[in-house]
Design an enzyme around this catalytic site. Structure first.
Site, PDB file in Angstrom:
ATOM      1  N   TYR A 146      49.169  43.009  30.059  1.00 15.36           N
ATOM      2  CA  TYR A 146      48.061  43.812  30.925  1.00 15.36           C
ATOM      3  C   TYR A 146      48.267  45.246  30.868  1.00 15.36           C
ATOM      4  CZ  TYR A 146      44.504  45.222  33.968  1.00 15.36           C
ATOM      5  OH  TYR A 146      43.426  45.719  34.597  1.00 15.36           O
ATOM      6  N   ILE A 205      48.615  32.622  51.787  1.00 14.37           N
ATOM      7  CA  ILE A 205      49.357  34.036  51.297  1.00 14.37           C
ATOM      8  C   ILE A 205      50.568  33.478  50.545  1.00 14.37           C
ATOM      9  CG2 ILE A 205      50.866  35.722  52.256  1.00 14.37           C
ATOM     10  CD1 ILE A 205      48.879  35.861  54.647  1.00 14.37           C
ATOM     11  N   PHE A 206      50.568  34.156  49.502  1.00 17.40           N
ATOM     12  CA  PHE A 206      51.794  34.028  48.420  1.00 17.40           C
ATOM     13  C   PHE A 206      53.180  34.821  49.067  1.00 17.40           C
ATOM     14  CE2 PHE A 206      48.372  32.620  46.309  1.00 17.40           C
ATOM     15  CZ  PHE A 206      48.732  31.070  45.787  1.00 17.40           C
TER      16      PHE A 206
HETATM   17  N1  LIG Z   1      39.395  45.145  39.991  1.00 17.95           N
HETATM   18  C1  LIG Z   1      40.501  46.018  40.073  1.00 17.95           C
HETATM   19  O1  LIG Z   1      41.005  46.071  41.183  1.00 17.95           O
HETATM   20  C2  LIG Z   1      40.851  46.912  38.860  1.00 17.95           C
HETATM   21  C3  LIG Z   1      41.732  47.532  38.931  1.00 17.95           C
HETATM   22  C4  LIG Z   1      42.258  48.355  37.875  1.00 17.95           C
HETATM   23  C5  LIG Z   1      41.622  48.559  36.653  1.00 17.95           C
HETATM   24  N2  LIG Z   1      40.587  47.803  36.588  1.00 17.95           N
HETATM   25  C6  LIG Z   1      39.722  47.760  35.432  1.00 17.95           C
HETATM   26  O2  LIG Z   1      38.167  47.922  35.738  1.00 17.95           O
HETATM   27  C7  LIG Z   1      37.538  47.356  34.642  1.00 17.95           C
HETATM   28  C8  LIG Z   1      36.622  46.308  35.476  1.00 17.95           C
HETATM   29  O3  LIG Z   1      37.436  45.335  35.992  1.00 17.95           O
HETATM   30  P1  LIG Z   1      36.531  44.378  37.013  1.00 17.95           P
HETATM   31  O4  LIG Z   1      37.319  43.935  38.100  1.00 17.95           O
HETATM   32  O5  LIG Z   1      35.099  44.767  37.159  1.00 17.95           O
HETATM   33  O6  LIG Z   1      36.489  42.950  36.292  1.00 17.95           O
HETATM   34  P2  LIG Z   1      35.448  42.232  35.366  1.00 17.95           P
HETATM   35  O7  LIG Z   1      36.048  40.923  34.747  1.00 17.95           O
HETATM   36  O8  LIG Z   1      34.315  41.809  36.533  1.00 17.95           O
HETATM   37  O9  LIG Z   1      34.584  42.956  34.546  1.00 17.95           O
HETATM   38  C9  LIG Z   1      35.019  43.185  33.035  1.00 17.95           C
HETATM   39  C10 LIG Z   1      33.986  42.945  32.090  1.00 17.95           C
HETATM   40  O10 LIG Z   1      34.296  43.249  30.814  1.00 17.95           O
HETATM   41  C11 LIG Z   1      33.634  42.135  30.205  1.00 17.95           C
HETATM   42  N3  LIG Z   1      34.414  41.828  28.747  1.00 17.95           N
HETATM   43  C12 LIG Z   1      35.585  41.341  28.854  1.00 17.95           C
HETATM   44  N4  LIG Z   1      36.063  41.225  27.316  1.00 17.95           N
HETATM   45  C13 LIG Z   1      34.956  41.968  26.649  1.00 17.95           C
HETATM   46  C14 LIG Z   1      34.625  42.059  25.491  1.00 17.95           C
HETATM   47  N5  LIG Z   1      35.622  41.778  24.461  1.00 17.95           N
HETATM   48  N6  LIG Z   1      33.473  42.766  25.143  1.00 17.95           N
HETATM   49  C15 LIG Z   1      32.562  43.113  25.992  1.00 17.95           C
HETATM   50  N7  LIG Z   1      32.825  42.877  27.420  1.00 17.95           N
HETATM   51  C16 LIG Z   1      34.017  42.168  27.541  1.00 17.95           C
HETATM   52  C17 LIG Z   1      33.586  40.811  31.051  1.00 17.95           C
HETATM   53  O11 LIG Z   1      32.669  39.852  30.731  1.00 17.95           O
HETATM   54  C18 LIG Z   1      33.436  41.562  32.387  1.00 17.95           C
HETATM   55  O12 LIG Z   1      31.958  41.572  32.497  1.00 17.95           O
HETATM   56  C19 LIG Z   1      38.750  46.641  33.819  1.00 17.95           C
HETATM   57  O13 LIG Z   1      38.799  47.474  32.454  1.00 17.95           O
HETATM   58  C20 LIG Z   1      39.657  46.228  34.673  1.00 17.95           C
HETATM   59  O14 LIG Z   1      41.018  46.319  33.798  1.00 17.95           O
HETATM   60  C21 LIG Z   1      40.025  46.937  37.655  1.00 17.95           C
END
Ligand SMILES: NC(=O)c1ccc[n+]([C@@H]2O[C@H](COP(=O)([O-])OP(=O)(O)OC[C@H]3O[C@@H](n4cnc5c(N)ncnc54)[C@H](O)[C@@H]3O)[C@@H](O)[C@H]2O)c1
Length: 323
Positions: A146, A205-206
């Protein structure tokens, strides 16, 4: 502004859609609903300025969608977000996260959309840094598929900037929490603790609970996306989006229990392999260049999240009892 948000039905994406609509922008949301839910877009779907398209960012269809919209800004948040799943199936992770991002960049350069604001991962891009809070100049050290995929997206977007004049901004997010985070996933400890505490289930908690994370509230993260979307196109590159403050897992659990008046202690289980011990992000660059700073501290953010979770869980409990 004419905007397109990928991952629009997800946790952060749907909060961003709501903010863009509240600011008066036109928004096209794209999501394949792999982990997102249309229920997150209930409010947005009432707006005439919002259109939802169910599609994968990795599909050929995306190019036609972007050509039909010609967005001024693409906010690219769609991703496979589960680190463990990326270890089990790195091909699937890369096909969404790397190939999906290349697909977005290709579609943008074809229609002349220069600004892409990308959700990068500040929590995983530096590995286990030796000094905290860590700045963007510290070399990247991805320790999972990832993390490697997210860093390679930054590199691809940088290459597209050099080749075609795209203007990407990568927001390297720390641990985001807040309303609409899925409490049933592996990540998202605030949502997981919150739903367990609110429904009278035990919390686990892990490890020893002394690992730290930099918890940043989703409203502040959305504000960073909006600022990046509105920045001059001369502004590009990677910006850390975090508070710089470390909170231990035990400390977080204590804050949440205290907010709910619960004295039941957590259970402890073995540390999960591959998890880093400590992280906090230095957001000086975002403060200086994007005029961004976090407003909601973890105590207030936990309170706001618990209030939302209480409502959300009530709704699902009612729905279950009526079924
Ligand atoms: N939540 C966090 O702490 C965090 C931290 C760092 C980065 N991010 C990044 O932020 C972004 C949003 O994360 P989130 O926490 O809202 O997760 P989330 O899983 O709620 O959102 C991701 C969204 O992408 C959609 N998705 C997945 N594969 C897809 C595809 N092939 N085509 C179209 N849509 C697709 C999913 O259905 C989902 O709605 C991601 O890119 C994640 O890597 C999140």
């Amino acid at each position: 502004m004419r905007t397109l948000v990928t991952g629009a039905a997800g946790f952060i994406g749907s909060n961003l859609v709501d903010r863009l609509l509240a600011d008066g922008h036109l928004v096209v949301g794209v999501d394949n609903l792999a982990s997102g839910r249309t229920a997150n877009l209930t409010g947005a779907l009432r707006s005439e300025r919002f259109t939802f398209i169910e599609a994968s960012v990795a599909s050929p269809e995306l190019s036609e969608i972007i050509a039909g919209v010609v967005p001024q800004v693409v906010f690219h948040l769609a991703a496979q977000v589960d680190v463990r799943r990326s270890v089990d199936d790195p091909y699937q992770d890369a096909s969404t996260n790397v190939l999906g991002t290349i697909n977005v960049a290709e579609a943008c350069r074809r229609v002349g959309t220069r600004r892409i604001v990308f959700a990068a991962s500040g929590g995983s891009r530096y590995g286990e840094p030796t000094a905290l809070p860590v700045g963007e100049d510290v070399p990247t050290n991805p320790l999972s598929p990832y993390a490697a995929a997210k860093v390679s997206c930054e590199l691809y977007l940088g290459a597209y900037a050099g080749m075609y004049g795209l203007a990407p901004i990568n927001l390297a997010l720390s641990n985001v929490y807040g309303p609409r985070q899925n409490p049933h996933g592996e990540a998202g400890v605030v949502a997981i603790f919150g739903s367990a505490l609110l429904t009278g289930h035990p919390t686990t908690i892990f490890g020893d609970g002394m690992a730290t994370r930099d918890y940043v509230y989703v409203g502040d993260v959305v504000d960073a996306f909006v600022r990046a979307g509105e920045a001059q196109t001369s502004v590009t590159g990677t910006f850390n989006i975090g508070t710089g403050v470390q909170t231990t897992t035990v400390g977080l659990h204590g804050l949440m229990s205290e907010a709910l008046g619960i004295s039941e202690p957590p259970r402890y289980s073995g540390a999960r392999t591959g998890e880093i011990q400590a992280i906090a992000l230095d957001h000086t660059a975002a403060r200086t260049t994007l005029q961004w700073k976090p407003i909601v501290d973890v105590r207030k953010g936990v309170y706001l999240t618990l209030a939302w979770l209480r409502d959300a869980l009530d709704i699902s409990l009612t729905a279950t009892s009526e079924a």
